[in-house]
Design a protein around this motif. Structure first.
Motif, short mmCIF file in Angstrom:
data_model
loop_
_atom_site.label_atom_id
_atom_site.label_comp_id
_atom_site.label_asym_id
_atom_site.label_seq_id
_atom_site.Cartn_x
_atom_site.Cartn_y
_atom_site.Cartn_z
N ILE A 182 0.85 -1.19 0.00
CA ILE A 182 0.00 0.00 0.00
C ILE A 182 0.89 1.24 0.00
O ILE A 182 1.71 1.42 0.89
N MET A 183 0.71 2.07 -1.01
CA MET A 183 1.44 3.34 -1.12
C MET A 183 0.38 4.43 -1.05
O MET A 183 -0.38 4.63 -2.00
N LYS A 184 0.32 5.15 0.07
CA LYS A 184 -0.80 6.07 0.28
C LYS A 184 -0.30 7.44 0.76
O LYS A 184 0.49 7.53 1.69
N GLY A 185 -0.77 8.48 0.09
CA GLY A 185 -0.51 9.83 0.56
C GLY A 185 0.95 10.21 0.57
O GLY A 185 1.40 10.97 1.43
N ASN A 186 1.72 9.70 -0.39
CA ASN A 186 3.13 10.07 -0.48
C ASN A 186 3.30 11.28 -1.39
O ASN A 186 2.51 11.50 -2.32
N LEU A 187 4.34 12.06 -1.14
CA LEU A 187 4.58 13.31 -1.84
C LEU A 187 5.93 13.24 -2.55
O LEU A 187 6.96 12.99 -1.92
N PHE A 188 5.90 13.43 -3.88
CA PHE A 188 7.11 13.36 -4.68
C PHE A 188 7.37 14.74 -5.29
O PHE A 188 6.52 15.30 -5.97
N ILE A 189 8.58 15.26 -5.03
CA ILE A 189 8.95 16.59 -5.50
C ILE A 189 10.22 16.47 -6.35
O ILE A 189 11.22 15.89 -5.91
N SER A 190 10.15 16.99 -7.57
CA SER A 190 11.30 16.91 -8.48
C SER A 190 11.84 15.49 -8.56
O SER A 190 13.05 15.24 -8.43
N THR A 191 10.93 14.56 -8.74
CA THR A 191 11.28 13.14 -8.88
C THR A 191 11.00 12.72 -10.31
O THR A 191 9.87 12.83 -10.80
N ASP A 192 12.02 12.22 -10.98
CA ASP A 192 11.95 12.01 -12.43
C ASP A 192 10.86 11.02 -12.82
O ASP A 192 10.12 11.22 -13.76
N ASN A 193 10.76 9.91 -12.10
CA ASN A 193 9.75 8.88 -12.41
C ASN A 193 9.08 8.50 -11.09
O ASN A 193 9.66 7.79 -10.28
N PRO A 194 7.89 8.99 -10.83
CA PRO A 194 7.31 8.82 -9.50
C PRO A 194 6.94 7.39 -9.14
O PRO A 194 7.03 7.00 -7.98
N MET A 195 6.51 6.57 -10.13
CA MET A 195 6.02 5.24 -9.77
C MET A 195 6.44 4.21 -10.80
O MET A 195 6.32 4.42 -12.00
N SER A 196 6.91 3.07 -10.31
CA SER A 196 7.31 1.98 -11.19
C SER A 196 6.91 0.66 -10.57
O SER A 196 7.07 0.45 -9.37
N LEU A 197 6.38 -0.21 -11.39
CA LEU A 197 5.96 -1.54 -10.95
C LEU A 197 6.42 -2.54 -11.99
O LEU A 197 6.08 -2.42 -13.17
N THR A 198 7.23 -3.51 -11.59
CA THR A 198 7.80 -4.43 -12.56
C THR A 198 7.36 -5.87 -12.26
O THR A 198 6.96 -6.20 -11.14
N CYS A 199 7.48 -6.70 -13.25
CA CYS A 199 7.25 -8.14 -13.10
C CYS A 199 8.58 -8.83 -12.84
O CYS A 199 9.07 -9.63 -13.64
N ARG A 200 9.18 -8.48 -11.70
CA ARG A 200 10.48 -9.04 -11.33
C ARG A 200 10.47 -10.55 -11.30
O ARG A 200 11.48 -11.21 -11.57
N GLY A 201 9.30 -11.14 -11.01
CA GLY A 201 9.22 -12.60 -10.92
C GLY A 201 9.48 -13.32 -12.22
O GLY A 201 9.77 -14.52 -12.23
N ILE A 202 9.37 -12.60 -13.34
CA ILE A 202 9.66 -13.21 -14.64
C ILE A 202 11.09 -12.89 -15.06
O ILE A 202 11.59 -13.42 -16.04
N GLY A 203 11.75 -12.03 -14.31
CA GLY A 203 13.15 -11.74 -14.58
C GLY A 203 13.35 -10.42 -15.28
O GLY A 203 12.43 -9.85 -15.87
N PHE A 204 14.57 -9.92 -15.22
CA PHE A 204 14.91 -8.67 -15.87
C PHE A 204 15.13 -8.91 -17.37
O PHE A 204 15.83 -9.85 -17.76
N GLY A 205 14.54 -8.06 -18.20
CA GLY A 205 14.73 -8.16 -19.63
C GLY A 205 14.12 -9.39 -20.26
O GLY A 205 14.43 -9.73 -21.41
N CYS A 206 13.24 -10.09 -19.52
CA CYS A 206 12.52 -11.26 -20.05
C CYS A 206 13.46 -12.38 -20.50
O CYS A 206 13.11 -13.17 -21.37
N THR A 207 14.64 -12.47 -19.91
CA THR A 207 15.62 -13.46 -20.36
C THR A 207 15.80 -14.61 -19.37
O THR A 207 16.55 -15.54 -19.64
N VAL A 208 15.14 -14.55 -18.20
CA VAL A 208 15.33 -15.58 -17.17
C VAL A 208 14.54 -16.83 -17.54
O VAL A 208 13.36 -16.74 -17.90
N PRO A 209 15.14 -18.03 -17.47
CA PRO A 209 14.40 -19.25 -17.80
C PRO A 209 13.26 -19.49 -16.82
O PRO A 209 13.30 -19.06 -15.67
N GLN A 210 12.23 -20.20 -17.27
CA GLN A 210 11.04 -20.41 -16.47
C GLN A 210 11.35 -21.10 -15.14
O GLN A 210 10.67 -20.88 -14.14
N SER A 211 12.39 -21.91 -15.11
CA SER A 211 12.75 -22.61 -13.87
C SER A 211 13.19 -21.66 -12.77
O SER A 211 13.25 -22.03 -11.60
#
Length: 489
Positions: free
Chosen positions: A304-333
């Motif tokens: 839960i990210m609630k009521g946060n304040l971002f000032i001069s922040t280049d990219n305020p929010m990011s959500l990734t599918c880390r479980g599949i790996g970076f760059g989609c190159t990680v094997p399914q195992s």
């Protein structure tokens, strides 16, 4: 009269209280055998001694201030009601990150207090209950973490340790060797703990992180509070560093990050970083100023990210599918699926952790009901977690994350879309489009501003005026008590 003696000072209480005034090392040596109700008062000077308190209680060791220097390897263990005040503790040699021999080790103690002292060379608090670290200056310029709490509390019964680290100045936390992860260093490193309070500290000039939760230990870090801390100049030797960093995977939920102020002198580094499937965290009312990334959730759940304040922040929010790996190159195992990490009957490396603490039973299931039926889900909100039959499950992709009441203040040249990045369908994030299409994660109301939204005095006082436009646009935005962030008198 200040000859150096490298003998341990061992203090143990017997019955009555005696105050002993020490004016030089020779007197210190002369009075080492006084063990009846010890109150040691050290006059100004340098004392080359290990301070060792073992199996003691009702002991006070105090000095006249930072001009009282006690140099050695200091340890308080298996003791209770021990107080150390107004002394400058130094180490004869600095140690690397993770060592069990910092300048001061407090181990398995009850009601130990360290206050108005200086610790140069790092502090470790291992185990124990109701230990208080308050109004100190703590540094570790070559040894690693400045403050490290490896363990405290009971992660099965969720009994809190009630240890607190408050109102301290914590700075210059560096390594002499190593990269971002080996060993890396934090102002405060929180290990396998329950019910720890980290509040009103000023943390600055660190190798990697301001405050880090869990150090990839395969044990839970649960129900801790990190609040009202002023954190700046982190990540000075680590580009992957962050102000507030969690690494608790699936098994370290229920930690609260409240009203912390993270700021850099120029735009650099991440602010709120929930790495490697960190789940069940609550970040409310935090301020990020001059950071490259406001929030990054790397594949976690139910944050839960609630009521946060971002000032001069280049990219305020990011959500990734880390479980599949970076760059989609990680094997399914190697995907973060229940099959891989939970294993058969909880025998996988993450499954073992939760099974050990009986997570499907009270009190765990009372605090974290979303664990019920863990790893049995095939759909989320009635929608399949593997519509394309590629081997996904409901935990390989992020689910249940919520951001709401977010205020973003940009200079005019930074004008980004406010959204979770998978909804941008970036290939590098490896998130299938249906993760956002089906609202597996929820975007609440957010507003961005290119002009001052009503600060009392930007940037010195980021309190919002009562008539701030943020309160009109976001009625549930918290009133951040900016003046009470950092050490308090």
């Amino acid at each position: 009269n200040m000859a150096s003696f490298f003998l341990p000072l061992i203090v143990t209480l017997m019955s009555n209280s005696n105050k002993v005034v020490i004016e030089n090392t020779a007197q210190l040596i002369e009075n080492l055998n006084i063990h009846s109700g010890v109150i040691l008062f050290l006059r100004d000077g340098l004392y080359e001694h290990d301070l060792v308190v073992e199996n003691g209680h009702n002991i006070t060791i105090t000095g006249a201030g930072n001009s009282v220097i006690l140099r050695g390897s200091h340890k308080i263990s298996n003791s209770y009601n021990v107080s150390i005040h107004n002394i400058n503790l130094q180490s004869t040699t600095y140690v690397k990150s993770g060592s069990v021999k910092p300048t001061l080790l407090i181990s398995d103690c009850l009601d130990t207090t360290l206050s108005h002292a200086t610790v140069n060379g790092g502090l470790v608090i291992r185990g124990g209950h109701r230990n208080r670290i308050d109004h100190n200056t703590i540094t570790n310029p070559t040894g690693g973490h400045c403050v490290w709490i490896p363990t405290c509390g009971n992660s099965t019964s969720l009994t809190p340790c009630e240890t607190s680290v408050t109102n301290n100045v914590i700075q210059d936390c560096f390594n002499t060797t190593g990269g971002p992860y080996a060993p890396g260093s934090a102002g405060i490193l929180i290990g396998t703990t329950v019910g720890l309070l980290i509040s009103h500290n000023d943390v600055s000039r660190t190798f990697s992180w301001g405050i880090r939760l869990n150090n990839d230990e395969y044990a839970p870090t649960v129900l801790n509070e990190v609040s009202y801390n002023n954190i700046h100049d982190w990540g000075q030797s680590d580009q992957d560093g962050a102000c507030l960093y969690t690494y608790g995977h699936w098994f370290s939920p229920g930690n609260t990050f409240l009203f912390n102020y993270c700021h850099q002198p120029t735009m650099t580094h991440k602010c709120l970083y929930l790495d490697d499937a960190s789940s069940g965290q609550n970040f409310t009312g935090n301020i990020c100023l001059n950071t490259t990334l406001g929030v990054e959730i790397n594949g976690g759940h139910f944050n839960i990210m609630k009521g946060n304040l971002f000032i001069s922040t280049d990219n305020p929010m990011s959500l990734t599918c880390r479980g599949i790996g970076f760059g989609c190159t990680v094997p399914q195992s190697q995907w973060y699926t229940c099959k891989n990490l939970w294993g058969v009957n909880g025998t996988g490396k993450w499954g073992k952790v939760l099974e050990k603490v009986n997570f499907q039973e009270s009190p765990w299931i009372d605090h974290f009901p979303w664990y019920k039926g863990w790893c049995e889900y095939t759909s989320y909100n009635g929608v399949s977690c593997d519509p394309d039959n590629k081997g996904y499950d409901c935990f390989v992709v992020p689910t249940g994350n919520v951001q709401q009441d977010t205020a973003i203040v940009y200079p005019s040249y930074l004008n980004h879309v406010i959204d979770w990045s998978p909804c941008h369908n970036k290939g590098s994030d490896c998130c299938p489009s249906w993760v956002c299409d089906n609202e597996f994660n929820r975007n609440g109301t957010s507003h961005q501003y290119t002009e001052d939204p009503g600060f009392v005095n930007f940037p010195s006082d980021l309190t919002l005026k009562s008539d701030s436009v943020i309160y009109k646009d976001l009625p549930d935005f918290p009133k951040i008590p900016f003046k009470t962030i950092g050490p308090q008198n």
